[in-house]
Write a protein that holds these residues in place. Structure first.
Motif, PDB file in Angstrom:
ATOM      1  N   ALA A  67      18.712 -15.780  -9.337  1.00 31.04           N
ATOM      2  CA  ALA A  67      19.793 -14.818  -9.519  1.00 31.04           C
ATOM      3  C   ALA A  67      19.326 -13.424  -9.918  1.00 31.04           C
ATOM      4  N   ARG A  68      18.066 -13.253 -10.247  1.00 35.88           N
ATOM      5  CA  ARG A  68      17.575 -11.936 -10.638  1.00 35.88           C
ATOM      6  C   ARG A  68      16.732 -11.357  -9.506  1.00 35.88           C
ATOM      7  N   SER A  69      16.884 -10.050  -9.270  1.00 31.59           N
ATOM      8  CA  SER A  69      16.096  -9.408  -8.221  1.00 31.59           C
ATOM      9  C   SER A  69      14.630  -9.332  -8.639  1.00 31.59           C
ATOM     10  N   ILE A  70      13.761  -9.356  -7.664  1.00 28.86           N
ATOM     11  CA  ILE A  70      12.319  -9.323  -7.889  1.00 28.86           C
ATOM     12  C   ILE A  70      11.769  -8.065  -7.237  1.00 28.86           C
ATOM     13  N   ARG A  71      10.918  -7.346  -7.933  1.00 28.03           N
ATOM     14  CA  ARG A  71      10.333  -6.111  -7.403  1.00 28.03           C
ATOM     15  C   ARG A  71       9.130  -6.458  -6.527  1.00 28.03           C
ATOM     16  N   PHE A  72       9.276  -6.236  -5.226  1.00 32.37           N
ATOM     17  CA  PHE A  72       8.211  -6.530  -4.270  1.00 32.37           C
ATOM     18  C   PHE A  72       7.317  -5.322  -3.995  1.00 32.37           C
ATOM     19  N   LYS A  73       7.810  -4.099  -4.359  1.00 25.92           N
ATOM     20  CA  LYS A  73       7.043  -2.876  -4.129  1.00 25.92           C
ATOM     21  C   LYS A  73       7.029  -2.058  -5.409  1.00 25.92           C
ATOM     22  N   ASP A  74       5.945  -1.336  -5.640  1.00 22.83           N
ATOM     23  CA  ASP A  74       5.884  -0.464  -6.800  1.00 22.83           C
ATOM     24  C   ASP A  74       6.693   0.806  -6.604  1.00 22.83           C
ATOM     25  N   SER A  75       6.987   1.160  -5.333  1.00 21.65           N
ATOM     26  CA  SER A  75       7.810   2.323  -5.025  1.00 21.65           C
ATOM     27  C   SER A  75       8.622   1.985  -3.777  1.00 21.65           C
ATOM     28  N   PRO A  76       9.757   2.678  -3.567  1.00 25.92           N
ATOM     29  CA  PRO A  76      10.612   2.340  -2.416  1.00 25.92           C
ATOM     30  C   PRO A  76       9.898   2.422  -1.084  1.00 25.92           C
ATOM     31  N   ASN A  77       8.958   3.369  -0.933  1.00 21.36           N
ATOM     32  CA  ASN A  77       8.262   3.533   0.343  1.00 21.36           C
ATOM     33  C   ASN A  77       6.861   2.942   0.326  1.00 21.36           C
ATOM     34  N   GLY A  78       6.582   2.148  -0.698  1.00 21.90           N
ATOM     35  CA  GLY A  78       5.261   1.567  -0.818  1.00 21.90           C
ATOM     36  C   GLY A  78       5.092   0.326   0.053  1.00 21.90           C
ATOM     37  N   THR A  79       3.986  -0.348  -0.151  1.00 20.03           N
ATOM     38  CA  THR A  79       3.710  -1.573   0.604  1.00 20.03           C
ATOM     39  C   THR A  79       4.095  -2.786  -0.238  1.00 20.03           C
ATOM     40  N   VAL A  80       4.370  -3.881   0.448  1.00 20.03           N
ATOM     41  CA  VAL A  80       4.759  -5.108  -0.236  1.00 20.03           C
ATOM     42  C   VAL A  80       3.539  -5.715  -0.930  1.00 20.03           C
ATOM     43  N   ASP A 202      -0.524 -12.043   1.692  1.00 17.90           N
ATOM     44  CA  ASP A 202      -1.556 -11.177   1.145  1.00 17.90           C
ATOM     45  C   ASP A 202      -1.165  -9.727   1.400  1.00 17.90           C
ATOM     46  N   GLY A 203      -0.915  -8.959   0.332  1.00 16.21           N
ATOM     47  CA  GLY A 203      -0.472  -7.581   0.483  1.00 16.21           C
ATOM     48  C   GLY A 203      -1.522  -6.664   1.064  1.00 16.21           C
ATOM     49  N   LEU A 204      -2.798  -7.037   1.004  1.00  9.55           N
ATOM     50  CA  LEU A 204      -3.869  -6.195   1.555  1.00  9.55           C
ATOM     51  C   LEU A 204      -4.102  -6.475   3.035  1.00  9.55           C
ATOM     52  N   THR A 205      -4.231  -7.757   3.389  1.00  6.12           N
ATOM     53  CA  THR A 205      -4.506  -8.120   4.792  1.00  6.12           C
ATOM     54  C   THR A 205      -3.235  -8.348   5.594  1.00  6.12           C
ATOM     55  N   HIS A 206      -2.060  -8.428   4.892  1.00  9.80           N
ATOM     56  CA  HIS A 206      -0.758  -8.679   5.540  1.00  9.80           C
ATOM     57  C   HIS A 206      -0.718 -10.041   6.228  1.00  9.80           C
ATOM     58  N   LYS A 207      -1.515 -10.957   5.752  1.00  9.81           N
ATOM     59  CA  LYS A 207      -1.538 -12.281   6.375  1.00  9.81           C
ATOM     60  C   LYS A 207      -0.520 -13.191   5.697  1.00  9.81           C
ATOM     61  N   ILE A 208       0.232 -13.914   6.537  1.00  6.97           N
ATOM     62  CA  ILE A 208       1.225 -14.881   6.065  1.00  6.97           C
ATOM     63  C   ILE A 208       0.701 -16.273   6.393  1.00  6.97           C
ATOM     64  N   ASP A 209       0.605 -17.150   5.373  1.00  2.00           N
ATOM     65  CA  ASP A 209       0.144 -18.526   5.564  1.00  2.00           C
ATOM     66  C   ASP A 209       1.223 -19.485   5.091  1.00  2.00           C
ATOM     67  N   VAL A 210       1.504 -20.499   5.909  1.00  2.00           N
ATOM     68  CA  VAL A 210       2.414 -21.573   5.537  1.00  2.00           C
ATOM     69  C   VAL A 210       1.642 -22.883   5.641  1.00  2.00           C
ATOM     70  N   ARG A 229       1.376  -9.754   9.730  1.00  2.00           N
ATOM     71  CA  ARG A 229       2.490  -8.835   9.922  1.00  2.00           C
ATOM     72  C   ARG A 229       2.740  -8.084   8.613  1.00  2.00           C
ATOM     73  N   ASP A 230       2.736  -6.762   8.687  1.00  2.00           N
ATOM     74  CA  ASP A 230       3.040  -5.943   7.517  1.00  2.00           C
ATOM     75  C   ASP A 230       4.548  -6.029   7.247  1.00  2.00           C
ATOM     76  N   LEU A 231       4.914  -6.585   6.093  1.00  2.00           N
ATOM     77  CA  LEU A 231       6.323  -6.795   5.774  1.00  2.00           C
ATOM     78  C   LEU A 231       6.961  -5.599   5.079  1.00  2.00           C
ATOM     79  N   SER A 232       6.243  -4.459   5.027  1.00  2.00           N
ATOM     80  CA  SER A 232       6.755  -3.319   4.268  1.00  2.00           C
ATOM     81  C   SER A 232       8.031  -2.750   4.851  1.00  2.00           C
ATOM     82  N   SER A 233       8.232  -2.860   6.176  1.00  2.00           N
ATOM     83  CA  SER A 233       9.459  -2.366   6.787  1.00  2.00           C
ATOM     84  C   SER A 233      10.584  -3.386   6.730  1.00  2.00           C
TER      85      SER A 233
END
Length: 671
Positions: A67-80, A202-210, A229-233
């Motif tokens: 129920a609480r929002s989580i901050r995924f970026k340090d700034s609105p236009n930053g990277t995830v 991984d926020g640096l390599t943008h790799k998603i693993d499941v 995939r860069d999830l920043s957008s």
């Protein structure tokens, strides 16, 4: 002052420190009261601590979000930043073997704690038929789907997929895991057995693993599904995490036994021994006779639904064949410009007559709206019975499409299918110029608007003749090819007959093409189109705009054809050239401009190409940058007689006294 500055530095450092801190939570079972979990739909928490997303109710959705929002970026236009989650889930069905479940569940990162617009069945409560695929969704999900949907290109009915704003996964795999010897082992999502899942970004390599594994087994070293995939957008600064599930027409239940999440670090491991047990009757076993009868009925309905799905799949396959296209090797270089026939078909609603804007000798034009972008377009449908020279023709069309000028109708692309060619242009809302000129139109243009259109087309012709990288000869300048945008600016369109040549070189075309009334005598004699033949057609266009008449008109009882050029020249010869103007102009017009346009039209449509001005000179006259010469009818007539003498010597026909031949009328000129 120093203390104030020091306090500011401390506050800023504390903010930076807090923004870079990691965050996590862990649920080893879900004990009531759950103040931090938001439930929606039919989701609930059982007395023993199971998060039950859906029960055996059909066609329902269930969602549970932190129920609480989580901050995924340090700034609105930053990277995830990096994040990780692990959970244990189980899906069970009450359909007798072979089991059938509908549908599945998904781990979700979304802008809200709860997706109100999500629908059940194949949409898993995440999207609906209109929102699926929209970039504005800002949804990242990992789906565990137990139904194969042809709509989403699912690989099978037991798969795991990585989804971004759509249920068409960017990558997917059959459910299972890789053991220590690198062998793949299948897992049945609807077996009723609890299964472990790890999702890592991984926020640096943008790799998603499941990664998946059976309950009580350690995390495999090799992921099941991966994607870069860069999830920043996709992911915004503040987001919510949770689960979404949906049922279809079959009886099934979806449980989450435990869940942990970590931001800027690994999710804490779950204490598997502390997780609640699944219900004893979770899978089909020993049900009452009445329940079995009910299940049998539901199974029959499900079987009918499967048959319906098969029918729909066959229908879709047939439609794909209907829209199938052949892409030849030489077209690969035009891939960015080529458009899909299916998109054009749906944009024009099947090229129905209702959307027909106009038709002529070289094809029909339809209005359309592109399905995805909602952009208004005009599609010219040209029959291509002969394939000879098609490659060269497409090459020139694409090259011309690279031109950009405010008074040109942009060519957006082309499509080729079977024996037809489609040219796609920007749609001009005010239609073509000719509908404002002839036969007492309901809506006409005042002189200021007409003069603006004239200067715009002159600017466009100067650009394609002299100012672009190659010389473009339009070959079909006429009122119906002048289109008006929303502000009534004139735009030259329809380059279907246009030809390219280098600056300083002669065009190779020796085939007469164009529209009667606009064809220069030298074009008809030699078959060669030049910039001067475009100037001739523009001269006729000037007379059309000023007089409100067609280039060739039928007059008197003998149905004689009269050229507009000859008609205006006659008025000038009698000393009253302004009597040729359009009576619909009213009284508010610049007399000097109208007179100049009439005389300039006669000069541009001179029978001698050497006597015609260039478009640079024409533009200077219209803009007032050069003084228009003080011409008299005698200045044009003498040269015209000379041209007629040459015409006689080559043995070509000229207009008889009866004036019955259109070609003769074009060649006469009377000057």
């Amino acid at each position: 002052m120093f203390v104030k500055q020091l306090l500011t530095v401390v506050l800023v450092s504390q903010f930076l420190k807090s923004s870079s801190q990691s965050f996590n939570f862990t649920y080893n079972g879900f004990r009531r009261p759950l103040n931090d979990i938001y439930l929606q739909g039919i989701a609930t928490v059982t007395p023993i601590g199971l998060l039950e997303l859906t029960d055996t109710t059909v066609q329902q959705t269930g969602q549970a979000f932190y129920a609480r929002s989580i901050r995924f970026k340090d700034s609105p236009n930053g990277t995830v930043s990096s994040f990780s989650t692990t959970f244990v889930f189980a899906i069970g069905t009450q359909i007798p073997p072979p089991p059938l479940s509908g549908h599945g569940l998904a781990f979700v990162v979304a802008p809200y704690f709860g997706i109100q617009s999500g629908t059940p069945s194949q949409y898993l409560g995440l999207f609906n038929v209109t929102s699926n695929g929209n970039d504005t969704n800002h949804v990242f999900a990992v789906e565990f789907d137990t139904i194969q949907s042809a709509e989403f290109d699912d690989p099978d009915d037991n798969h795991v997929g990585i989804d971004i704003n759509s249920l068409i996964s960017i990558n997917s795999s059959s459910a299972g895991y890789w053991n220590e010897t690198n062998q793949f082992n299948n897992l049945s999502l609807i077996s009723g057995a609890p299964m472990q899942v790890w999702v890592d970004y991984d926020g640096l390599t943008h790799k998603i693993d499941v990664t998946m594994a059976p309950f009580n087994e350690s995390k495999p070293s090799r992921p099941l599904v991966s994607a870069v995939r860069d999830l920043s957008s996709v992911i915004q600064q503040e987001m919510f995490v949770g689960f979404s599930s949906a049922t279809g027409s079959s009886l099934s239940e979806h449980y989450v036994l435990g869940w942990s999440f970590g931001m800027k670090g690994k999710a804490p491991p779950l204490a598997l021994s502390k997780l609640p047990n699944l219900p004893i009757d979770f899978n089909y076993s020993g049900l009452p006779v009445g329940a079995v009868a009910l299940i049998t009925i539901i199974s029959s309905v499900s079987f009918f639904i499967i048959l319906l799905i098969i029918f729909l799949v066959r229908f879709i396959v047939r439609r794909r064949r209907k829209f199938a296209e052949e892409l030849e090797d030489w077209e690969t270089q035009f891939a960015k410009t080529r458009m899909k026939f299916k998109d054009l078909y749906y944009a024009t609603k099947g090229f129905k007559k209702k959307g027909l804007l106009g038709s002529g000798g070289f094809g029909s034009v339809y209005k359309g709206v592109m399905p995805k972008t909602k952009k208004n377009i005009a599609v010219k449908r040209v029959s291509n019975e002969s394939r000879q020279g098609l490659k060269e023709f497409v090459s020139e069309i694409v090259s011309i499409g690279r031109m950009s000028h405010r008074n040109l109708v942009p060519l957006l692309g082309y499509c080729r299918r079977k024996d037809e060619l489609y040219l796609v242009y920007d749609y001009m809302p005010n239609g073509s110029l000719d509908k404002y000129l002839y036969n007492n139109p309901e809506v006409t243009l005042n002189w200021r608007q007409r003069f603006k259109v004239i200067k715009g087309i002159a600017s466009a012709l100067f650009f394609i003749h002299e100012d672009w990288e190659q010389v473009v000869i339009h070959r079909d300048v006429k009122a119906s090819n002048v289109l008006l945008d929303a502000e009534h600016n004139g735009r030259l369109g329809d380059f279907g007959l246009a030809r390219l040549c280098g600056h300083g070189s002669d065009p190779l075309t020796t085939h007469v093409a164009g529209t009667w009334g606009y064809l220069a005598p030298d074009h008809i004699r030699t078959g060669k189109a030049t910039t001067a033949t475009d100037v001739f057609a523009f001269g006729v266009l000037l007379l059309e705009v000023a007089c409100g008449r067609r280039p060739i008109e039928i007059q008197n009882e003998r149905s004689e054809r009269v050229l507009l050029v000859d008609l205006v020249f006659g008025f000038w010869n009698e000393g009253n050239i302004l009597d040729a103007k359009d009576p619909n102009l009213g009284t508010e017009y610049d007399q000097r401009e109208v007179e100049m346009v009439l005389k300039l039209g006669l000069l541009c449509s001179h029978s001698d190409p050497l006597a015609r001005p260039t478009m640079r000179q024409v533009l200077n006259y219209l803009n007032g940058d050069a003084l228009f010469p003080d011409l008299s009818p005698l200045d044009l007539r003498g040269n015209g007689v000379m041209m007629l003498g040459i015409h006689h010597r080559v043995g070509e026909p000229v207009m008889s006294n009866g004036g019955s031949s259109m070609v003769d009328s074009v060649l006469s000129g009377g000057r």
